[in-house]
Design an enzyme around this catalytic site. Structure first.
Site, PDB file in Angstrom:
ATOM      1  N   ALA A  65       0.868  -1.169   0.000  1.00  6.41           N
ATOM      2  CA  ALA A  65       0.000   0.000   0.000  1.00  6.41           C
ATOM      3  C   ALA A  65       0.911   1.227   0.000  1.00  6.41           C
ATOM      4  O   ALA A  65       2.086   1.136   0.372  1.00  6.41           O
ATOM      5  CB  ALA A  65      -0.885  -0.020   1.239  1.00  6.41           C
ATOM      6  N   GLU A 111      -1.001  -8.947  -0.533  1.00 10.55           N
ATOM      7  CA  GLU A 111      -2.409  -9.133  -0.137  1.00 10.55           C
ATOM      8  C   GLU A 111      -3.344  -9.025  -1.349  1.00 10.55           C
ATOM      9  O   GLU A 111      -4.353  -9.732  -1.424  1.00 10.55           O
ATOM     10  CB  GLU A 111      -2.769  -8.125   0.954  1.00 10.55           C
ATOM     11  CG  GLU A 111      -1.999  -8.422   2.248  1.00 10.55           C
ATOM     12  CD  GLU A 111      -2.155  -7.344   3.302  1.00 10.55           C
ATOM     13  OE1 GLU A 111      -1.577  -6.252   3.114  1.00 10.55           O
ATOM     14  OE2 GLU A 111      -2.848  -7.576   4.297  1.00 10.55           O
ATOM     15  N   GLU A 131       4.941  -5.210   6.796  1.00 10.80           N
ATOM     16  CA  GLU A 131       4.312  -4.080   7.500  1.00 10.80           C
ATOM     17  C   GLU A 131       4.860  -3.908   8.912  1.00 10.80           C
ATOM     18  O   GLU A 131       4.936  -2.795   9.425  1.00 10.80           O
ATOM     19  CB  GLU A 131       2.790  -4.271   7.552  1.00 10.80           C
ATOM     20  CG  GLU A 131       2.085  -4.098   6.212  1.00 10.80           C
ATOM     21  CD  GLU A 131       1.878  -5.391   5.446  1.00 10.80           C
ATOM     22  OE1 GLU A 131       2.638  -6.362   5.670  1.00 10.80           O
ATOM     23  OE2 GLU A 131       0.953  -5.433   4.606  1.00 10.80           O
TER      24      GLU A 131
END
Ligand code: HXC
Length: 257
Positions: A65, A111, A131
């Site tokens: 992300a 993901e 992460e």
């Protein structure tokens, strides 16, 4: 106007989507998911669309992300916006989809791959959920989908250490379905997609519904669900065509009816 985050190209019954943020290694932004959903929610209802392939670049499928977009967010803003909830819309699409992965598939990129039905990867692909190194944790389904796919021990290892996994290990773990040479990834995925798109659409949709059901219910409920949807395919003319074509020793012509 800024560059679109995705590029799409229709090839017969297959839709090829290429993530298009090369300067950010295809980091997934709010625009990326908005553009994906704007394209795919209506496309998902198109009976002539049989399969979707999602790919990135040679260097990165997607490196996560977009960290710069999240960096200054407060807890209140994240909770109020239900940050990443839009990805659930993407995950619930019914059209079969294949991830064609070269380079990095990290964090949200990994993901996103896990939200596809299966992945075909190049030998130099790299996977991970790093992460934890940023002071957070996976937020796009990684803690739920990864253990279901590769088992709890390996998922914990990847999520807690943040280490990067090489392609051979990903294949052995069942994270990806096939490994091919890097330059054959997209072509191999497109061929698999054409194969899937050539079958009866009710059959492919219900087959993936039945597999996905296994994540939600007990074995006896799951096999009951499977049997019931299997029975329902005998209401289609494609079932008649598929079995008649076999008996007549000719290729079937499926219509999706
Ligand atoms: C924003 C990113 C990015 C990301 C790379 N870039 N990953 N920008 N978000 N996730 C940008 C870099 O800032 C840089 O831009 C450019 O892409 C090229 O990256 P480099 O780091 O210079 O490339 P390289 O040295 O080859 O290293 C590649 C890399 C590294 C190992 C993949 O980029 C990296 O570690 N990226 C972050 C991986 C990560 O932590 N992903 C998880 C994200 S969190 P500039 O402009 O600086 O040159 C996540 C959250 C999910 O996914 C949910 C939890 C909240």
């Amino acid at each position: 106007m800024s560059e679109p985050s995705i590029i799409s190209e229709r090839r017969d019954r297959v839709l090829l989507i290429t993530l298009n943020r090369p300067g950010q290694l295809n980091a997934l932004s709010a625009d990326t998911i908005a553009e994906l959903n704007a394209l795919l929610v209506p496309a998902d209802k198109d009976p002539s669309l049989g399969c979707i392939v999602i790919t990135g670049s040679e260097k990165a499928f997607a490196a996560g992300a977009d960290i710069k977009e999240m960096q200054d967010k407060s807890y209140q803003a994240m909770a109020r916006q239900d940050y990443f909830a839009e990805w659930e819309t993407f995950a619930r699409l019914r059209t079969p989809r294949i991830a064609a992965v070269n380079g990095y598939a990290l964090g949200g990129g990994c993901e996103l791959m896990l939200m596809c039905d299966f992945a075909i990867a190049g030998r130099s692909a790299r996977f991970g959920l790093p992460e934890i190194k940023l002071g957070v944790m996976p937020g796009m389904g990684g803690t739920q989908r990864l253990p279901r796919l590769v088992g709890r021990a390996l998922a914990m290892d990847l999520i807690l250490t943040g280490r990067t996994m090489e392609a051979d290990e990903a294949l052995a773990a069942g994270l990806v379905a096939r490994l091919v040479e890097d330059d054959a990834v997209v072509e191999t995925a497109l061929q698999a997609a054409q194969t899937i798109a050539g079958y009866s659409k009710p059959a492919t949709l219900l087959a993936r519904d039945a597999v996905n059901r296994a994540d939600e219910v007990s074995l006896s409920e799951g096999t009951l669900f499977e049997r019931r949807v299997f029975h329902s395919l005998f209401a289609t003319s494609d079932q008649r065509e598929g079995m008649t074509a076999f008996v007549e020793k000719r290729p079937p012509v499926f219509t999706g009816n």
